[in-house]
Design an enzyme around this catalytic site. Structure first.
Site, short mmCIF file in Angstrom:
data_model
loop_
_atom_site.label_atom_id
_atom_site.label_comp_id
_atom_site.label_asym_id
_atom_site.label_seq_id
_atom_site.Cartn_x
_atom_site.Cartn_y
_atom_site.Cartn_z
N LYS A 1 0.89 -0.98 0.16
CA LYS A 1 0.19 -0.53 -0.07
C LYS A 1 0.72 1.40 -0.06
O LYS A 1 2.20 1.31 0.49
CB LYS A 1 -0.72 -0.09 1.34
CG LYS A 1 -0.60 0.15 2.44
CD LYS A 1 0.16 2.33 2.81
CE LYS A 1 -1.25 2.20 2.85
NZ LYS A 1 -1.48 4.22 2.80
N THR B 1 5.51 6.61 3.56
CA THR B 1 4.49 5.87 3.78
C THR B 1 3.62 4.61 3.85
O THR B 1 2.68 4.99 2.58
CB THR B 1 3.10 6.67 4.24
OG1 THR B 1 2.68 7.59 5.11
CG2 THR B 1 1.20 5.93 4.83
N GLU C 1 -0.64 9.78 -4.54
CA GLU C 1 -2.10 10.84 -5.00
C GLU C 1 -2.25 12.05 -5.89
O GLU C 1 -1.18 12.83 -6.24
CB GLU C 1 -2.11 11.84 -3.82
CG GLU C 1 -2.23 10.43 -2.23
CD GLU C 1 -1.82 10.95 -0.89
OE1 GLU C 1 -2.53 10.25 0.26
OE2 GLU C 1 -1.33 12.54 -0.73
N ASN D 1 -4.82 16.12 -0.49
CA ASN D 1 -4.59 16.69 1.09
C ASN D 1 -4.81 18.26 1.36
O ASN D 1 -4.27 18.36 2.59
CB ASN D 1 -2.42 16.85 0.69
CG ASN D 1 -2.16 15.31 0.40
OD1 ASN D 1 -2.47 14.17 1.45
ND2 ASN D 1 -2.08 14.80 -0.66
N THR E 1 -10.49 15.53 6.75
CA THR E 1 -11.92 16.31 7.39
C THR E 1 -12.96 15.21 6.05
O THR E 1 -12.35 14.23 4.65
CB THR E 1 -12.35 17.91 6.62
OG1 THR E 1 -11.54 18.28 5.43
CG2 THR E 1 -11.56 17.74 7.57
#
EC number: 2.3.1.35
Lengths: 406, 406
Positions: free
Chosen positions: A182, A193, A279, A401, A406
């Protein structure tokens, strides 16, 4: 199963549960809204294991627990992984929670806690809901094996699962290597990450496995970058359970190089999949550097190129702005003689002799409209070769990002 | 002019032509569509000069010419600057063109070519249109002084001009320091695509000036980052013409520290203005690090924070995601003890003892809605303090750079 000749490495359809004696599972325990968020890989016999970890000063609690497990003999029978909550920067309670995860799975499997590794990914600074984790571990017991479920359970902002599988022959026995990973944001050097899990049924000496993993990580996972960030939770774990019944591999074994090559291909596939799924990314960018002073310099330059925000935005905009590539090479720490640098894109030479070269802008644009872009740099400093992988920088990276929490 | 007491440094309205004996001009010579694109600063007497240059392996032609000028005695009477075309990666012809720029201005002013510095900024790899440059130099002659025109002529993707001015007293004489800068994208360490021009009427020993500029650059221009990039053309130039008639400053002079402080303030103002005007930026971000092992470590950490894409996007999204700040500190090369790190935002402590601290999300959000954000890090490694400046990462950065050349 294909009949393999010596030295032959074949990519096959498969995953972390393809090597003999491994199974993988994933469930939804409630840390995420609806997606699977807790997974496990289990080996039927203790597997010689090796791991590399994030270089962050803020190593997460699960990293510490896995390090503790591997201190007790380097054998593992299982690894438990959750997404959504990284269990990083969570103080004493976080460490206690990570140990509890290890204990709970070990007790369910009836094994020593030291045979279990723990891994987490997600938001930093929030505590795990341990009731949900405990219930999830119970649920895992009743859940049938499903490596797709495991692969889903380890994702965060990833848009696709990442898996790969290779077969090779060692002393006449077929050996399988499977991998899952991942990683999407916060991807840069020293593991970022990202989590990587590699299983193999090969019998391997632990020490050789650890050494190989470290070397291979440097030219695979450590050569990808999405955004220059390093996370608190990164880990690559390899488990080798010996179920293929091959003669135990070590550095002296004549077929060690073949196994190492297959392990490299496995890690490289996973690393590239992570970069491709960066991303907001729409394209995989590969930089190839030839003729640097040495491999290290070549890798440094390659990574500078794929890490450059300006290269990344230019590729997104299908703009053959080679000046951005020169800019990136220019501020690398490697040895660079400006006059000897050549830049190629889609077969065309854009830059040579410290001057721009005439090229077809329309062909370059057409090439940049593809979803795999390779930038080739030729130098004349020595025999060093290197590669690195990244992705384009798009509006969606900002969108994802600007309000991650949220 | 204000009456200044010793040790007093006052910020005044002014620019590069405020120090006595300097004038600045700017014209449109046609390299850009309609904006001014060619400028000059002229000193009526030879000025002791010092410069720092890009660390890129691909130094642009004008950098080489300026280095050549400063090799011949470190005095300058003028600097000529164009925007639109960087004259970088332009081979022999580019170097010839930069020398021609120097010759033409020198001949017009009736001075030796070695008294002229040259500077360019813009697209890499394109040749200057020398007819336009020559005509522009002619036009400059007839054009009245106007430092606003100069400041406009040096911009590329910048949205605002950058200027600052300070006054101080040296041995009873008022000394003025003025500055202009450009820079918006490709901003990171080692000068990035930025140009800084500082003038002063102080009399200063060249060697002391060069040493001070290098030190000051390290904690001002080298502590800003917009996108981690370094350009081929970066330069900061200081010219000190002595018209203030002060006793010549040197490192032994009792008032040297006051002058150095004023020079630092000048460079810091310009550096911050560049960061604030980063491509697509809506906010200036300042990171302050206290209690690091030493100042170098503190600066490294501060720069990691303002350089983090994830910190930058979180600030853009007014999201008090301190995990991003921890992530950035975590992968710095500095000495960091996780348990000793404290993170403050708008007066609130967000993180301490390696654990999140309770804080008001609404107050934090309100603070992040401002246009100057300060992130304070307290550590317990030593006495090192440092600061760095950057900006948020927004959709407009992508928009500007996805098709920079079109």
């Amino acid at each position: 199963m294909i009949q393999l000749s010596e030295d032959q490495i074949v990519k096959v359809t498969g995953d972390v549960s393809s090597p003999k004696g491994f199974q993988a599972k994933g469930v939804h325990c409630g840390l995420r809204y609806s997606k699977k968020d807790l997974g496990v890989i289990i080996s039927e016999t203790p597997a010689a294991s090796a791991a590399v970890y994030t270089q962050s000063h803020f190593q997460a609690a699960p990293i510490k627990v896995t390090q503790d497990s591997l201190k007790h003999g380097s054998a593992l029978k299982a690894v438990i992984v959750n997404s959504a909550i990284a269990n990083a920067c969570t103080g004493e309670q976080g460490l206690k929670d990570a140990y509890t995860m290890r204990e709970s799975l070990a007790s369910q499997l009836g094994i020593e806690p030291e045979l279990v590794a723990v891994s987490s990914t997600g938001v930093i600074g929030e505590h795990l809901d341990m009731e949900k984790i405990q219930a999830g571990i119970e649920l895992l017991k009743q859940t049938p094996a499903g490596s797709g479920d495991f692969e889903e359970a380890i994702l965060t902002t990833d848009t696709v699962i990442k898996q790969t599988c290779y077969e090779l022959a060692i002393g006449g026995k077929t050996v399988t290597i499977g991998g899952a990973a991942k990683g999407s944001g916060m991807i840069h050097p020293n593991m970022a990450t990202m989590l990587g899990f590699v299983t193999t049924d090969a019998a391997i000496e632990e020490k050789a496995l650890q050494k190989a993993l470290r070397e291979i990580t440097d030219v695979s996972f450590n050569q990808i970058t999405v955004d220059g960030e390093t996370s608190t939770n990164d880990m690559v774990l390899v488990m080798a359970n010996g179920c293929a019944e091959n003669e135990c591999l070590s550095e002296d074994h004549p077929e060690w190089p073949v196994f190492k090559k297959a392990l490299l291909l496995t890690c490289e596939d996973l690393a590239k999949e992570i970069a491709r799924d960066g991303e907001g990314a729409t394209k995989l960018i590969e930089a190839q550097v030839q003729g640097a002073k040495n491999n290290l310099d070549a890798n440094v330059i390659a990574k500078k190129i794929v890490g450059s925000s300006l290269v990344k935005t230019a590729v997104y905009g299908t703009d053959a702005n080679w000046g951005r590539i020169i800019g990136a090479i220019g501020h690398s720490a490697a040895q660079v003689t400006a006059e000897e640098v050549e830049v190629y894109l889609g077969g065309q030479c854009l830059f040579k002799h410290n001057e721009p070269q005439p090229f077809s802008e329309s062909l370059a644009k057409e090439y940049l409209e593809g979803d795999e872009i390779t930038i080739v740099i030729k130098m004349d400093e020595g025999d060093g070769n290197g590669r690195a992988w990244g992705c384009d920088l798009t509006y969606d990276y900002i969108k994802i990002n600007a309000s991650y929490r949220t």
